[in-house]
Motif scaffolding. Structure first.
Motif, mmCIF file in Angstrom:
data_model
loop_
_atom_site.group_PDB
_atom_site.id
_atom_site.type_symbol
_atom_site.label_atom_id
_atom_site.label_comp_id
_atom_site.label_asym_id
_atom_site.label_seq_id
_atom_site.Cartn_x
_atom_site.Cartn_y
_atom_site.Cartn_z
ATOM 1 N N PRO A 256 0.844 -1.208 0.000
ATOM 2 C CA PRO A 256 0.000 0.000 0.000
ATOM 3 C C PRO A 256 0.877 1.255 0.000
ATOM 4 N N HIS A 257 1.067 1.814 -1.181
ATOM 5 C CA HIS A 257 1.943 2.981 -1.340
ATOM 6 C C HIS A 257 1.211 4.276 -1.006
ATOM 7 N N VAL A 258 1.936 5.195 -0.360
ATOM 8 C CA VAL A 258 1.511 6.599 -0.302
ATOM 9 C C VAL A 258 2.721 7.401 -0.769
ATOM 10 N N THR A 259 2.507 8.433 -1.567
ATOM 11 C CA THR A 259 3.639 9.265 -1.983
ATOM 12 C C THR A 259 3.463 10.671 -1.430
ATOM 13 N N GLN A 260 4.459 11.096 -0.678
ATOM 14 C CA GLN A 260 4.468 12.418 -0.054
ATOM 15 C C GLN A 260 5.421 13.309 -0.852
ATOM 16 N N HIS A 261 4.980 14.517 -1.186
ATOM 17 C CA HIS A 261 5.824 15.436 -1.961
ATOM 18 C C HIS A 261 6.246 16.623 -1.092
ATOM 19 N N ASP A 262 7.455 17.098 -1.322
ATOM 20 C CA ASP A 262 7.932 18.293 -0.628
ATOM 21 C C ASP A 262 9.010 18.931 -1.500
ATOM 22 N N ASP A 263 9.329 20.192 -1.231
ATOM 23 C CA ASP A 263 10.391 20.888 -1.959
ATOM 24 C C ASP A 263 11.472 21.290 -0.961
ATOM 25 N N ALA A 264 12.717 21.054 -1.355
ATOM 26 C CA ALA A 264 13.831 21.514 -0.507
ATOM 27 C C ALA A 264 14.433 22.754 -1.162
ATOM 28 N N ASP A 265 14.701 23.752 -0.352
ATOM 29 C CA ASP A 265 15.377 24.955 -0.844
ATOM 30 C C ASP A 265 16.873 24.637 -0.863
ATOM 31 N N GLY A 388 11.049 17.023 -15.107
ATOM 32 C CA GLY A 388 9.876 16.625 -14.330
ATOM 33 C C GLY A 388 9.726 17.452 -13.060
ATOM 34 N N THR A 389 8.496 17.439 -12.539
ATOM 35 C CA THR A 389 8.243 18.191 -11.313
ATOM 36 C C THR A 389 7.896 17.276 -10.135
ATOM 37 N N ALA A 390 7.480 16.053 -10.419
ATOM 38 C CA ALA A 390 7.179 15.086 -9.356
ATOM 39 C C ALA A 390 6.857 13.749 -10.021
ATOM 40 N N PHE A 391 7.018 12.667 -9.300
ATOM 41 C CA PHE A 391 6.552 11.356 -9.783
ATOM 42 C C PHE A 391 6.344 10.450 -8.578
ATOM 43 N N THR A 392 5.776 9.274 -8.829
ATOM 44 C CA THR A 392 5.471 8.355 -7.726
ATOM 45 C C THR A 392 6.301 7.078 -7.904
ATOM 46 N N PRO A 393 7.508 7.048 -7.326
ATOM 47 C CA PRO A 393 8.344 5.851 -7.495
ATOM 48 C C PRO A 393 7.749 4.635 -6.787
ATOM 49 N N ILE A 394 8.071 3.451 -7.313
ATOM 50 C CA ILE A 394 7.566 2.200 -6.731
ATOM 51 C C ILE A 394 8.609 1.644 -5.769
ATOM 52 N N ILE A 395 8.143 1.284 -4.578
ATOM 53 C CA ILE A 395 9.042 0.793 -3.523
ATOM 54 C C ILE A 395 9.732 -0.498 -3.974
ATOM 55 N N GLY A 404 12.020 9.721 -4.688
ATOM 56 C CA GLY A 404 12.088 10.169 -6.075
ATOM 57 C C GLY A 404 12.576 11.613 -6.112
ATOM 58 N N VAL A 405 13.498 11.892 -7.037
ATOM 59 C CA VAL A 405 14.085 13.236 -7.133
ATOM 60 C C VAL A 405 13.770 13.807 -8.512
ATOM 61 N N SER A 406 13.181 14.991 -8.548
ATOM 62 C CA SER A 406 12.895 15.645 -9.833
ATOM 63 C C SER A 406 13.864 16.807 -10.023
ATOM 64 N N ARG A 407 13.651 17.595 -11.053
ATOM 65 C CA ARG A 407 14.642 18.618 -11.420
ATOM 66 C C ARG A 407 14.451 19.899 -10.602
ATOM 67 N N MET A 424 14.650 25.453 -5.873
ATOM 68 C CA MET A 424 13.835 24.481 -5.139
ATOM 69 C C MET A 424 13.959 23.099 -5.789
ATOM 70 N N LEU A 425 14.152 22.096 -4.936
ATOM 71 C CA LEU A 425 14.313 20.717 -5.423
ATOM 72 C C LEU A 425 13.068 19.906 -5.045
ATOM 73 N N PRO A 426 12.293 19.430 -6.025
ATOM 74 C CA PRO A 426 11.089 18.643 -5.703
ATOM 75 C C PRO A 426 11.445 17.192 -5.360
ATOM 76 N N LEU A 427 10.950 16.747 -4.233
ATOM 77 C CA LEU A 427 11.219 15.383 -3.768
ATOM 78 C C LEU A 427 9.904 14.643 -3.544
ATOM 79 N N SER A 428 9.900 13.360 -3.847
ATOM 80 C CA SER A 428 8.685 12.534 -3.699
ATOM 81 C C SER A 428 9.066 11.262 -2.958
#
Ligand code: CAO
Length: 460
Positions: A256-265, A388-395, A404-407, A424-428
């Motif tokens: 049961p996957h959940v994907t949480q997104h956040d941005d790092a400065d 890319g700005t976000a994605f949902t990687p599979i465990i 998951g790391v986007s640009r 800002m670095l988008p992380l998932s």
């Protein structure tokens, strides 16, 4: 006494010009008495015209999509008379005993889709997607897919001719589980064959999985003939792609996957990276943001031990790991592989950068050893070099999370008084919700961002 008889369309009520939707025999075929010859389908019912006797089909007078009415000749049968005269058979032929097929199916025994003996398992290990054979534990969906259980819903009578039902019965296939590709969803011979093939191979199209004691059941894709719509070309999947397909599918369905997104400065981090890029180049590797992410990941795993864990074989115990091995997804021409960087807590940024460059080059040259891909605690999948700005990687089971790391991109960020340009670095973060609660998932990712935002905190 004639040795051949004409088999005619029997009394089929008030219907005329009924379409032939299946031809079940060919000229020269041996048939037994009661074997189906053709299937007719009216607006109301589907009927099979059976052979009145055993013998050989000498001539077939109808073909698929013909329309027939009572009395039309279906076939000429040469009787193999043993005990029955041609006259007696002739009497039976066309006497009006077309079988109405709407009687409900008896539930059948199911096909086992147990895929526990996976061919090429060692290559799956090499692909880094099979979990670790040594400390292997907790992929609840790893091996034991339960036999497919028959659906016995009496209101759901499969739409298939008697011949197809017989075929399915012989193979032990429950037609309730087969999706028909024929008109109005009618199940055809190819659908049954495709179902069996899929079940036997445990392929991505398999319609059943047993996960943590829970049996999942969903329709199997019918076989498609894409060439009917235009030119096509077939390309076989590579071994790695075939193996990883099964594992990705298992992990996607079983966890049961959940994907949480956040941005790092990472404005400050980027300045630090660029300041050290030349030195890295002199040592023969490129210093990319990924290495900083590995260090921030180690700090975050130390702070949140449940993320550095796997479910034990019993599915009821957590195995907490005291080591910090990070898997890195590497894109190669043959498919995805996940080599593992070991003991990352003991290595500095430059050492990790050199190791990452070396191991990803070996991955692309197909020179990874089984040890290179074993023992990972968590994986990082970076598409930042691409976009890319976000994605949902599979465990990557038996791990319980993947980052998951986007640009990274410049964005206006409000500092309370004005907008400032910040990188800002988008992380998932995808995590296994059985092990990690939503609040902890969010805290973990925020903590990781905070370490990237101020690298000095990595030393705390
Ligand atoms: N934001 C902006 N730029 C980034 C970035 C990011 N998040 N990540 C990398 N870059 C930049 C790098 O700095 C580098 O820039 P320069 O060429 O100007 O120096 C460029 O993008 C290319 O980086 P890279 O991809 O070669 O290096 P990396 O260390 O970031 O990644 C590796 C290495 C092996 C992980 C990567 O090459 C790769 O294979 N990525 C694909 C992984 C993948 O397929 N994941 C999907 C799996 S399915 O879940």
């Amino acid at each position: 006494m004639s040795n051949t008889i004409e088999i005619k369309v029997p009394d089929i009520g008030d219907f005329t010009d009924i379409p032939v939707i299946e031809v079940l025999v060919a000229e020269g075929d041996q048939v037994k008495a009661e074997d189906g010859l053709i299937t007719l389908e009216s607006d109301k019912a589907t009927m099979e015209v059976p052979s009145p006797a055993a013998g050989t089909i000498r001539e077939l007078k109808v073909k698929l999509d013909d329309t027939v009415s009572e009395g039309d000749i279906v076939a000429v049968l040469e009787i193999s008379v043993e005990g029955e005269s041609a006259e007696a058979a002739e009497e039976t032929a066309g006497r009006g005993d077309a079988r109405d097929e709407k009687e409900p199916e008896k539930p059948n025994e199911a096909v086992s889709t147990d895929d526990s003996s996976e061919p090429g398992e060692s290559e799956a290990v090499r692909a880094g997607l099979a979990g670790d054979p040594q400390d292997s534990p907790a992929s609840p969906a790893t091996t034991d897919q339960a036999p497919v259980t028959a659906s016995t819903d009496p209101s759901k009578v499969p739409y298939a001719s008697p011949a197809i039902r017989k075929f399915a019965r012989e193979l032990g296939v429950d037609l309730n589980r087969v999706t028909g590709s024929g008109s109005k969803g009618r199940i055809q011979r190819e659908d049954v064959a495709a179902f069996v093939k899929s079940a036997m191979s445990g392929a991505a199209t398999s319609g059943a999985a047993s996960v943590g004691g829970l049996s999942l059941d969903f329709p199997v894709l019918p076989a498609f003939d894409f060439s009917r719509y235009g030119e096509i070309e077939k390309q076989p999947l590579s071994r790695i792609q075939k193996i990883s397909a099964g594992h990705l599918h298992r992990n996607w369905v079983g966890i049961p996957h959940v994907t949480q997104h956040d941005d790092a400065d990472i404005t400050d981090m980027e300045a630090f990276r660029l300041a050290n890029a030349e030195e890295a180049m002199a040592e023969g590797f490129k210093l990319t943001p990924l290495v900083f992410l590995i260090k921030a990941m180690v700090a975050s795993l130390k702070k949140f031990p449940r993320v550095n864990a796997s479910l034990d074989n019993d599915g009821e115990t957590l195995v907490l790991k005291k080591y910090f091995n990070i898997g890195i997804a590497v894109d190669t021409p043959d498919g995805l592989v996940v080599p593992v960087l070991r003991d990352c807590e003991r290595k500095g940024i430059m050492e990790l950068g050199a190791e990452l460059a070396e191991v990803s080059a070996r991955a692309r040259d197909k020179k990874l050893t089984p040890q290179d891909i074993q023992g990972g605690c968590i994986s990082i999948s970076s598409l930042g070099g691409i976009g890319g700005t976000a994605f949902t990687p599979i465990i990557n089971a038996p791990e319980v999370a993947i980052l998951g790391v986007s640009r990274s991109r410049m964005q206006p960020v409000w500092d309370g008084q004005e907008f400032k340009p910040r990188l800002m670095l988008p992380l998932s973060l995808s995590y296994d919700h059985r092990v990690i609660d939503g609040a902890d998932g969010a805290r973990f990712l925020r903590f990781l961002c905070s370490r990237l935002e101020d690298l000095r905190r990595l030393t705390l």
